[in-house]
Enzyme design. Structure first.
Site, short mmCIF file in Angstrom:
data_model
loop_
_atom_site.label_atom_id
_atom_site.label_comp_id
_atom_site.label_asym_id
_atom_site.label_seq_id
_atom_site.Cartn_x
_atom_site.Cartn_y
_atom_site.Cartn_z
N ASN A 26 0.83 -1.20 0.00
CA ASN A 26 0.00 0.00 0.00
C ASN A 26 0.86 1.26 0.00
O ASN A 26 1.87 1.33 0.70
CB ASN A 26 -0.94 0.01 1.21
N ASP A 75 -0.48 4.12 0.89
CA ASP A 75 -1.05 5.04 1.89
C ASP A 75 -0.21 5.03 3.16
O ASP A 75 0.70 4.21 3.32
CB ASP A 75 -2.53 4.70 2.17
N HIS A 88 5.81 -0.57 -2.74
CA HIS A 88 5.36 0.15 -3.93
C HIS A 88 5.41 1.67 -3.76
O HIS A 88 4.72 2.41 -4.46
CB HIS A 88 3.95 -0.30 -4.32
N GLY A 106 -5.42 -9.03 2.76
CA GLY A 106 -6.02 -8.13 1.78
C GLY A 106 -5.22 -7.88 0.52
O GLY A 106 -5.15 -6.75 0.06
P1 OAD Z 1 -5.88 -5.75 -5.02
O1 OAD Z 1 -6.88 -4.67 -5.21
O2 OAD Z 1 -5.35 -6.45 -6.20
O3 OAD Z 1 -6.49 -6.86 -4.06
C1 OAD Z 1 -7.22 -6.48 -2.91
C2 OAD Z 1 -7.59 -7.73 -2.13
O4 OAD Z 1 -8.21 -7.27 -0.92
C3 OAD Z 1 -8.59 -8.65 -2.84
O5 OAD Z 1 -8.15 -10.00 -2.73
C4 OAD Z 1 -9.89 -8.42 -2.05
O6 OAD Z 1 -10.70 -9.60 -1.98
C5 OAD Z 1 -9.34 -8.08 -0.68
N1 OAD Z 1 -10.24 -7.32 0.20
C6 OAD Z 1 -11.27 -6.50 -0.13
N2 OAD Z 1 -11.84 -6.00 0.98
C7 OAD Z 1 -11.16 -6.49 2.03
C8 OAD Z 1 -11.28 -6.36 3.45
N3 OAD Z 1 -12.20 -5.59 4.00
N4 OAD Z 1 -10.40 -7.03 4.24
C9 OAD Z 1 -9.43 -7.83 3.69
N5 OAD Z 1 -9.29 -8.00 2.37
C10 OAD Z 1 -10.14 -7.33 1.55
O7 OAD Z 1 -4.72 -5.10 -4.12
P2 OAD Z 1 -3.20 -5.50 -4.01
O8 OAD Z 1 -3.03 -6.96 -3.98
O9 OAD Z 1 -2.65 -4.68 -2.92
O10 OAD Z 1 0.25 -1.28 -7.25
O11 OAD Z 1 -2.65 -4.97 -5.40
C11 OAD Z 1 -1.28 -5.05 -5.66
C12 OAD Z 1 -0.82 -3.82 -6.40
O12 OAD Z 1 -1.60 -3.66 -7.58
C13 OAD Z 1 -1.01 -2.53 -5.63
O13 OAD Z 1 0.05 -2.27 -4.73
C14 OAD Z 1 -1.07 -1.51 -6.72
C15 OAD Z 1 -1.90 -2.25 -7.75
O14 OAD Z 1 -1.69 -1.88 -9.06
C16 OAD Z 1 0.83 -0.09 -7.06
O15 OAD Z 1 0.32 0.83 -6.47
C17 OAD Z 1 2.19 -0.01 -7.65
#
Ligand code: OAD
Length: 244
Positions: free
Chosen positions: A97, A99, A116, A187
């Protein structure tokens, strides 16, 4: 919930817990995720337009406008119980994240690495220029030339698709994962590499992998224990049993 009790026992018996987090950690703070629902950012927008060097060179105004919307969204967000639980328990956290909600929850700088980058700073888009400046989240600067070199635009200090991860952050993350006995994956869709490879690195070393996610998809076969649900409710309960 039998699985939660199982996970709590594992936490109680672990000596070195490391967390690996993604956008879902901040979902309940009102920051939208990238994937996983029709409201997610990459369901609505093209990531190559907003988060790549090519997208920035084609339309820098649009890129900065989108990041500044995210910055303003973050300025009014507050850490949720999942951020607070990680900070209170002093769990070392490797986050994707950008943030600063973990820091605002009280996480010490030595307990966190941002793989990131961070959205609350700008840097020069020219890698030869070392301009770096914190920005105000509620009043972020519009598209501007770098005040130092004047030749390139400023951009958020985040990693875009196709760019390498910050070397020091990656080295620390790898070392932490290599020495942990329990990796708490919270998450993340685990679809963006190399960050997601940390989960395999932990599993290959026989560290236990606990996943918290309401829709874990790609992680079902990588988890020793899968806690299906929201981080803000599950993580504080899970960490109650951690040894101090
Ligand atoms: P994603 O948006 O790909 O995945 C978010 C995950 O959080 C999913 O598996 C959801 O099911 C889960 N989720 C949703 N609500 C939730 C909750 N309340 N509690 C727990 N989990 C929950 O996000 P990332 O895996 O972080 O890159 O994505 C990876 C990267 O892709 C990010 O860092 C970003 C993006 O492009 C950059 O900013 C460089």
């Amino acid at each position: 919930m039998k699985t939660l009790t199982h996970a709590q026992n594992l936490i109680a018996n672990s000596l070195n817990i490391v967390a690996f987090t993604g956008a879902g950690l901040s979902a309940e703070s009102g920051i939208s995720t990238f994937r996983g629902s029709k409201d997610s950012e990459w369901s609505r927008f093209d990531p190559m337009r907003l988060a790549s060097q090519q997208g920035f060179s084609e339309d820098p105004e649009t890129v900065i406008r989108w990041y500044n919307d995210r910055r303003r969204q973050l300025s009014t967000a507050t850490p949720n119980p999942a951020h607070i639980a990680l900070a209170d328990q002093g769990i070392f956290t490797i986050t994707q994240n950008v943030d600063n909600l973990l820091e605002r929850a009280g996480c010490q700088p030595e307990h966190i690495v941002h793989l990131h980058g961070e959205i609350n700073a700008d840097r020069c888009n020219n890698s030869q220029c070392d301009f770096y400046e914190a920005v105000t989240l509620d009043k972020p600067p519009p598209l501007r030339r770098c005040p130092q070199c004047q030749s390139s635009y400023c951009r958020p200090s985040v990693v875009w698709f196709g760019e390498p991860l910050p070397q020091t952050a990656w080295a620390i993350a790898e070392q932490k994962v290599l020495t942990c006995d329990c990796l708490l994956v919270v998450g993340t869709s685990a679809t963006v590499y190399p960050a997601a490879s940390l989960i395999e690195l932990a599993a290959n070393r026989n560290a236990r992998v606990i996943v918290i996610d309401p829709a874990p998809k790609a992680l079902e076969d990588k988890a020793d224990i899968l806690l299906t649900g929201a981080a803000a409710s599950l993580l504080p309960r899970l960490l109650e049993t951690k040894r101090i």
